[in-house]
Design a protein around this motif. Structure first.
Motif, mmCIF file in Angstrom:
data_model
loop_
_atom_site.group_PDB
_atom_site.id
_atom_site.type_symbol
_atom_site.label_atom_id
_atom_site.label_comp_id
_atom_site.label_asym_id
_atom_site.label_seq_id
_atom_site.Cartn_x
_atom_site.Cartn_y
_atom_site.Cartn_z
ATOM 1 N N SER A 29 -13.908 8.050 -10.318
ATOM 2 C CA SER A 29 -12.678 7.309 -10.086
ATOM 3 C C SER A 29 -11.525 8.223 -9.679
ATOM 4 O O SER A 29 -10.629 7.820 -8.953
ATOM 5 C CB SER A 29 -12.298 6.494 -11.321
ATOM 6 N N ILE B 10 0.979 3.320 -3.611
ATOM 7 C CA ILE B 10 -0.137 4.006 -4.267
ATOM 8 C C ILE B 10 0.134 5.493 -4.505
ATOM 9 O O ILE B 10 -0.137 6.013 -5.582
ATOM 10 C CB ILE B 10 -1.447 3.835 -3.452
ATOM 11 N N VAL B 11 0.675 6.165 -3.499
ATOM 12 C CA VAL B 11 0.861 7.632 -3.604
ATOM 13 C C VAL B 11 1.640 8.064 -4.821
ATOM 14 O O VAL B 11 1.242 8.969 -5.540
ATOM 15 C CB VAL B 11 1.690 8.219 -2.431
ATOM 16 N N GLU C 218 -9.600 -1.097 -7.895
ATOM 17 C CA GLU C 218 -10.339 0.172 -7.855
ATOM 18 C C GLU C 218 -11.623 0.077 -8.676
ATOM 19 O O GLU C 218 -12.681 0.538 -8.247
ATOM 20 C CB GLU C 218 -9.458 1.324 -8.356
ATOM 21 N N GLN D 173 -11.911 8.674 -6.062
ATOM 22 C CA GLN D 173 -11.563 7.399 -5.440
ATOM 23 C C GLN D 173 -10.049 7.256 -5.324
ATOM 24 O O GLN D 173 -9.523 6.952 -4.253
ATOM 25 C CB GLN D 173 -12.122 6.246 -6.281
ATOM 26 N N HIS D 174 -9.372 7.498 -6.436
ATOM 27 C CA HIS D 174 -7.917 7.337 -6.431
ATOM 28 C C HIS D 174 -7.265 8.362 -5.504
ATOM 29 O O HIS D 174 -6.273 8.064 -4.842
ATOM 30 C CB HIS D 174 -7.366 7.482 -7.852
ATOM 31 N N SER E 192 -17.007 8.397 -4.202
ATOM 32 C CA SER E 192 -15.827 7.728 -4.747
ATOM 33 C C SER E 192 -16.215 6.638 -5.733
ATOM 34 O O SER E 192 -15.479 6.338 -6.666
ATOM 35 C CB SER E 192 -15.019 7.089 -3.618
ATOM 36 N N ARG E 193 -17.369 6.025 -5.499
ATOM 37 C CA ARG E 193 -17.830 4.974 -6.406
ATOM 38 C C ARG E 193 -18.277 5.558 -7.741
ATOM 39 O O ARG E 193 -18.320 4.889 -8.754
ATOM 40 C CB ARG E 193 -18.975 4.185 -5.749
ATOM 41 N N GLN F 147 -15.119 -1.959 -1.499
ATOM 42 C CA GLN F 147 -14.557 -0.615 -1.336
ATOM 43 C C GLN F 147 -14.241 -0.355 0.132
ATOM 44 O O GLN F 147 -13.136 0.069 0.479
ATOM 45 C CB GLN F 147 -15.563 0.424 -1.834
ATOM 46 N N ARG G 92 -15.564 0.296 -7.156
ATOM 47 C CA ARG G 92 -16.606 1.249 -7.535
ATOM 48 C C ARG G 92 -17.939 0.543 -7.741
ATOM 49 O O ARG G 92 -18.997 1.156 -7.671
ATOM 50 C CB ARG G 92 -16.192 1.993 -8.812
ATOM 51 N N MET H 98 -6.335 -0.310 4.650
ATOM 52 C CA MET H 98 -5.369 0.776 4.686
ATOM 53 C C MET H 98 -5.385 1.469 6.046
ATOM 54 O O MET H 98 -4.340 1.834 6.593
ATOM 55 C CB MET H 98 -5.645 1.768 3.558
ATOM 56 N N MET I 284 -4.417 8.111 1.800
ATOM 57 C CA MET I 284 -4.171 7.093 2.825
ATOM 58 C C MET I 284 -2.783 6.486 2.663
ATOM 59 O O MET I 284 -2.066 6.246 3.632
ATOM 60 C CB MET I 284 -5.256 6.022 2.779
ATOM 61 N N SER I 285 -2.408 6.266 1.402
ATOM 62 C CA SER I 285 -1.082 5.724 1.124
ATOM 63 C C SER I 285 -0.002 6.704 1.568
ATOM 64 O O SER I 285 1.028 6.309 2.127
ATOM 65 C CB SER I 285 -0.947 5.434 -0.370
ATOM 66 N N ARG I 286 -0.240 7.979 1.349
ATOM 67 C CA ARG I 286 0.725 9.003 1.764
ATOM 68 C C ARG I 286 0.934 8.961 3.273
ATOM 69 O O ARG I 286 2.058 9.093 3.762
ATOM 70 C CB ARG I 286 0.252 10.393 1.323
ATOM 71 N N GLU I 287 -0.154 8.780 3.984
ATOM 72 C CA GLU I 287 -0.063 8.685 5.440
ATOM 73 C C GLU I 287 0.775 7.469 5.850
ATOM 74 O O GLU I 287 1.599 7.538 6.762
ATOM 75 C CB GLU I 287 -1.475 8.594 6.056
ATOM 76 N N VAL J 97 -8.484 9.561 -2.741
ATOM 77 C CA VAL J 97 -8.638 9.053 -1.357
ATOM 78 C C VAL J 97 -7.587 7.993 -1.078
ATOM 79 O O VAL J 97 -6.944 7.994 -0.026
ATOM 80 C CB VAL J 97 -10.064 8.487 -1.132
ATOM 81 N N HIS J 98 -7.403 7.109 -2.038
ATOM 82 C CA HIS J 98 -6.400 6.055 -1.851
ATOM 83 C C HIS J 98 -5.002 6.639 -1.686
ATOM 84 O O HIS J 98 -4.219 6.179 -0.860
ATOM 85 C CB HIS J 98 -6.432 5.081 -3.032
ATOM 86 N N LYS J 99 -4.730 7.657 -2.487
ATOM 87 C CA LYS J 99 -3.412 8.297 -2.395
ATOM 88 C C LYS J 99 -3.183 8.945 -1.036
ATOM 89 O O LYS J 99 -2.091 8.866 -0.471
ATOM 90 C CB LYS J 99 -3.271 9.363 -3.490
ATOM 91 N N LEU K 292 -18.273 10.282 1.242
ATOM 92 C CA LEU K 292 -17.016 10.225 0.495
ATOM 93 C C LEU K 292 -16.928 8.894 -0.259
ATOM 94 O O LEU K 292 -16.502 8.848 -1.423
ATOM 95 C CB LEU K 292 -15.840 10.365 1.467
ATOM 96 N N GLU K 293 -17.349 7.821 0.404
ATOM 97 C CA GLU K 293 -17.328 6.505 -0.253
ATOM 98 C C GLU K 293 -18.327 6.458 -1.398
ATOM 99 O O GLU K 293 -18.027 5.936 -2.476
ATOM 100 C CB GLU K 293 -17.613 5.401 0.771
ATOM 101 N N THR K 294 -19.503 6.972 -1.167
ATOM 102 C CA THR K 294 -20.536 6.974 -2.210
ATOM 103 C C THR K 294 -20.045 7.725 -3.453
ATOM 104 O O THR K 294 -20.145 7.231 -4.578
ATOM 105 C CB THR K 294 -21.825 7.653 -1.693
ATOM 106 N N MET L 275 0.810 -1.228 0.000
ATOM 107 C CA MET L 275 0.000 0.000 0.000
ATOM 108 C C MET L 275 0.838 1.271 0.000
ATOM 109 O O MET L 275 0.322 2.345 -0.307
ATOM 110 C CB MET L 275 -0.941 -0.013 1.211
#
Lengths: 218, 218
Positions: free
Chosen positions: B106, A73-74, A99, B109-110, B102-103, A109, A103, A116, B116-119, B112-114, B98-100, A70
């Motif tokens: 895209s 991803i960034v 991904e 969605q991506h 995100s679906r 999801q 969706r 994560m 979390m990955s950054r964290e 959000v993933h970034k 946010l999830e809704t 994970m």
DNA sequence: CGTAGTTTTGAGAGGCGTCAAGGAGCGTGG
DNA sequence: CCACGCTCCTTGACGCCTCTCAAAACTACG
């Protein structure tokens, strides 16, 4: 995971590929392009980050069922390396497919988000350990965490084989291998555990718990 | 963020609510039910985890534009506390919305993933810092990181006001407040920085860089 | 059975924590 | 406006925990 048959079927297509990783070789290295997450099916991994000057630091150990990758991803490339500590097999989960499917299925999801988030919470725990515990406490916490995860996978509550060296344990816990070894020996002198190389028997779980957290459980 | 007007419009509805947090009070506490992520609009936060026996450890400092609260997703409740270090304002991002959304999009969605990955990557960096650096290196890395983030927000490259106490810096860096203070003083003696209480002037960025990473930049 | 890697153990050094006292900044109230 | 108290910061002295350096024992593997 709470998926219905149709969802399961779709998911199967995502995780169709598997990959074997021999002991000592890497699943990916820092700088490798990111394409997929990996679910450990069997075996044992370590992940480690490397500083510009070559020092490296183990950020985690991953066993069956846990997810690796994970970090990639960034920036669309991995920032750490994943090395197999024993012959291993992983499921390859192409992230773009994950991904796309996410969706479609909110359960999947949310599951991805949880995975994560779990990693973030785990990292915070490690930061707590590194930042505010002494050597004894760190090693005690490490052993308890390891045996608890193994137990959740059907292994013994009190017996384990370490898949990593003293140096790797030390790197993870922010201490030198000699200190790891000495601390093991001290635990043995105190009758809390038996250690013989990679084999560890936890004789007194409560005592370990007290070392980690004197106030509450002691 | 790469969203088109329609997407922006939808997103606006998600982030419609704002919340003010006074200095010293918490945005959320460990154990609070998780409902939303928060984007810092102004002000400065710390997040901290607490052990069963009351010790607590600062896991991060967040400034404008950074996201807080991802620790809560796994267990539907927060595992750390977020405290404002000065009067602050955040955007509330209800996570189900946010999830809704995100679906639907895209790109979101991506994104959000970034985030979390950054964290996760950031946490790995902190683990490296805590696990394999000495006091001087930690503080140098901390200052460089802070000033770099401030610079990215239009502030000075070399001047900053610390929003946190020596104790909070120490907690974050895994050292005692006295050591933080002493290390500041040593940097001053060496002419690398000027420190006067919360005010810091970095006189020699390269020197700090060399402290963090002697091999490469020295 | 030899060699390389890993682990254990010892001795000594040093970095950081602990304890303690004093000083600076700041808000509050007289 | 100044005095007071509170919090935060600085500095010193001392001790301990962990690191460093070193050597020997054990294990694994070819």
């Amino acid at each position: 995971m709470g998926l219905n048959p149709e969802e399961m079927d779709k998911l199967d297509h995502v995780i169709s590929t598997r990959k074997r990783v021999k002991r000592g070789s890497s699943l990916f290295n820092a700088g490798d392009p990111f394409t997929s997450l990996y679910a450990v099916r069997s075996g044992f991994f370590k992940t480690s980050v490397t500083t510009a000057d070559g020092r490296d630091h183990v950020t985690g150990f991953q066993m069956t069922g846990e997810i690796i990758g994970m970090d990639g991803i960034v920036h669309d490339k991995h920032s750490c390396a994943a090395i197999a500590l024993e012959d291993a097999e992983v499921c390859v989960l192409p992230f773009d497919k994950l991904e796309t499917l996410s969706r479609e299925f909110s359960t999947l999801q949310h599951h991805v988000h949880k995975i994560m988030s779990r990693e973030i919470v785990r990292d915070h725990g490690v930061m707590l350990l590194l930042g505010s515990m002494r050597a004894e406490e760190r090693l005690a916490a490490f052993l308890l965490n390891l045996v608890q995860r193994l137990h959740a996978r059907g292994f013994s509550k009190s017996e384990l084989i370490l898949r990593m060296t003293r140096e790797e344990i030390g790197s993870y816990l922010g201490m030198k291998l000699e200190t790891v070894s000495r601390t093991f020996s001290r635990f043995m002198d105190e009758g809390i555990i038996d250690v013989k190389q990679r084999y560890v028997l936890i004789k007194d779980t409560d005592a370990l718990q007290k070392i980690v957290n004197p106030q509450v459980s002691g």
